[in-house]
Design an enzyme around this catalytic site. Sequence first.
Site, mmCIF file in Angstrom:
data_model
loop_
_atom_site.group_PDB
_atom_site.id
_atom_site.type_symbol
_atom_site.label_atom_id
_atom_site.label_comp_id
_atom_site.label_asym_id
_atom_site.label_seq_id
_atom_site.Cartn_x
_atom_site.Cartn_y
_atom_site.Cartn_z
ATOM 1 N N ASP A 296 0.864 -1.173 0.000
ATOM 2 C CA ASP A 296 0.000 0.000 0.000
ATOM 3 C C ASP A 296 0.908 1.234 0.000
ATOM 4 O O ASP A 296 2.129 1.135 0.162
ATOM 5 C CB ASP A 296 -0.982 -0.012 1.183
ATOM 6 C CG ASP A 296 -2.225 0.847 0.874
ATOM 7 O OD1 ASP A 296 -2.172 1.657 -0.085
ATOM 8 O OD2 ASP A 296 -3.228 0.733 1.582
HETATM 9 C C1 BGC Z 1 -5.062 3.194 -0.044
HETATM 10 C C2 BGC Z 1 -5.193 2.158 -1.119
HETATM 11 C C3 BGC Z 1 -5.086 2.809 -2.470
HETATM 12 C C4 BGC Z 1 -3.747 3.499 -2.556
HETATM 13 C C5 BGC Z 1 -3.466 4.125 -3.894
HETATM 14 C C6 BGC Z 1 -3.837 4.062 -0.232
HETATM 15 O O1 BGC Z 1 -3.849 5.152 0.624
HETATM 16 O O2 BGC Z 1 -5.043 2.570 1.217
HETATM 17 O O3 BGC Z 1 -6.388 1.453 -0.976
HETATM 18 O O4 BGC Z 1 -5.265 1.871 -3.487
HETATM 19 O O5 BGC Z 1 -3.702 4.511 -1.555
HETATM 20 O O6 BGC Z 1 -4.230 5.231 -4.116
#
Ligand code: BGC
Length: 759
Positions: A296
């Site tokens: 993530d």
């Molecule tokens: C989120 C993810 C997301 C990623 C990319 C993160 O802050 O937890 O679910 O896909 O950002 O935007």
Amino acid sequence: MKTAKLIGLVLLLVTLGCKQQDQANPTNISEDISIENKVDSLLSIMTLEEKIGQMNQYNGFWDVTGPTPENGDAAKKYEHLRKGYVGSMLNVTGVENVRTVQKIAVEETRLGIPLIIGFDVIHGYKTLSPIPLAEAASWDLQAIKKSAEVAALEASAAGINWTFAPMVDISRDARWGRVMEGAGEDTFLGSKIAVARVEGFQGDDLSTHNTIAACAKHWAGYGFAESGKDYNTVDVGTSTLNNIIFPPFKATVDAGVRTFMNSFNELNGIPATGNAYLQRYVLKGSWEFDGFVVSDWGSMSEMIAHGYAENKKHAAELSANAGSDMDMESYAYVAELANLVNEGKVSEAHINDAVKRILRVKFELGLFDDPYKYCDASREKEVTGSQEIHDAVLEMAKKSIVLLKNENNTLPLKKEGQKIALIGALADDKTSPLGSWRIGAEDGTAISVLEGMQQYKNNQLTFAKGANVITGGASFPFELNINTNDKSEFSKAINTAKNADVVVMVLGEHAFQSGEARSRALLGLPGVQQELLEAVYAVNKNIVLVLNNGRPLTIPWADAHIPAIVEAWHLGTQSGNAIAQVLYGDYNPSGKLPMTFPRSVGQLPIYYNFKNTGRPSANEPNSVFWSHYTDESNTPLYPFGHGLSYTTFQYSNLHVNVVNTNTVEVSFSLKNTGSAKGKEVAQLYIRDLFASVTRPVKELKGFELVALESGETKQITITLTEDELGFYNNTGEFVVEPGDFMVFVGGSSNTVLEKKFKL
Ligand code: BGC
């Protein structure tokens, strides 16, 4: 030239590889084998730096006018892109921008390996479907699949070939803002929806230009953040992990999901990003997942704050060894991984495994055949916001609406001769219905409730916003101008209500009051909306409350006083049309809650499939020593699975036929006893009464969405197999334990029929 020569060499190696395979087993040449050959051939000519480059993902650094690589991060990213040290980018959208970065990757790097382009296509790209929690309320798997399909269609036309969806985290605590992004509290329903979404995004053939790779996230346990606070510690036992949290993820692997995203949280002391048990042992080991895992956002370096990694280099080492294949925005792999390999702290075998997984998905997407296949400007123009997509998101929006309460047939509204007061700032809001994951959509592109209701012209409609809930735009700092205490608009709203036959009040959360990092400790109507509701009620009791929200709310006062309550979530681009059609009875609602609505925050986490405890009820009058609250009921305000219709349904004739220990047929009759045609989600729950590991009081194990004309009866049969009858015991084994079971059937988790059976 250099690039062309190397790619030629790769192709030659591939062809030789295929031929050898051909001779060895002439009748069994599959697409997969040839992709494996291509992956191996390419890997064999890659330098360590190029391999690590594939494991590196950068956020976009381009704006619509082109590159902005002058300084700082952007300059470094640009340089890395040219050197082949970037395998993927996220948040680069639009054919022109995607083509620009892809061109650098393909034409300027030594090997010309195309980028995989990721984006959060959570419930649509520019034309939005309802938020995922709302879609889950439809219990309509075909519609949910279609919604993901049109999302893929629109996103792929804009250059995107990978979505960071579906989020399949089970969540039982409405304080957590991201409940809006999942399918709710139930593992069985959540698993079915997870599969529908993966199938919708990926289609039958990943290599066609209108399908995109899906990503099951967040692996794992993210929805169980303590106290519902985002990113918080997760501490759960093996039974909850195996029976509640893991199954939707496993279902996506079985459905062929191509990627996983790990999560920000620690799980039982180990951050998920550095968690070898999750990534290597379970996912890639037991489940034989052959796609790749992306971290993530920045989650590798966040292991330093967790107190698990000493520094960024250590974070890279822990992540790579634990099986995180791609680094999203930690800059840890690109900076440290080569040194770690040279020092023997990360094996090249781990690197090769990660790179093979990433290349495999790129080959499957067809990016090596045509890196610009998602970059067709005329297709982008034709597909974006097309009628087909609008029709699909409108259908999905209608199906997502849940009628929570409808006393005295307050709904549907009469179509003529009525004076209707429409009250609430959210009623006139063209942005909030798009939800908090609207990053690809333009603000102001949703149909508001006001616009939807204005299409019914034979009533007199007056609008007053009442409470000043200002919804911020999608850019920072969007929280600053919300929840005002301003009551200056109250009197106008009250006067409007006084003169109306019926009042429709649209209240709730605006889009940025749920979503990532939007945990709430209080779950009532934000700001002065509760006061507004009560002030309007004092002058006109004939109120229809339409809720806009991304999570269950605590609304006991409204439930006790307001005759009709409609749960309309954040329904996407076509929100106002869907709501108006339901209010006026042109669409008979059939949604059912995918999450329990609590009476008060103190009940959280609350979920229907709880365990009984040793003291489930008072065994004598006035006893205090049982499992309860002294100041609140144990029951929810609205149970999981609840949802009304403009008609009524009757369940009868429950029969259970135990065919053998792995097959039980349950049948019952369902009759539409009202005057309108309608759809009902018939739900089947079981309870294993006595087991080696205690089982929940009820578990959803089957459902069917049944359409019935007025007066019509249908026989429903649902077959339970070992998948539904069994569970994971505490040694992680899936077992069916013969013995006494109960089966329950009804239109919500408060079921109406039950029978005991012996397995
Ligand atoms: C989120 C993810 C997301 C990623 C990319 C993160 O802050 O937890 O679910 O896909 O950002 O935007």
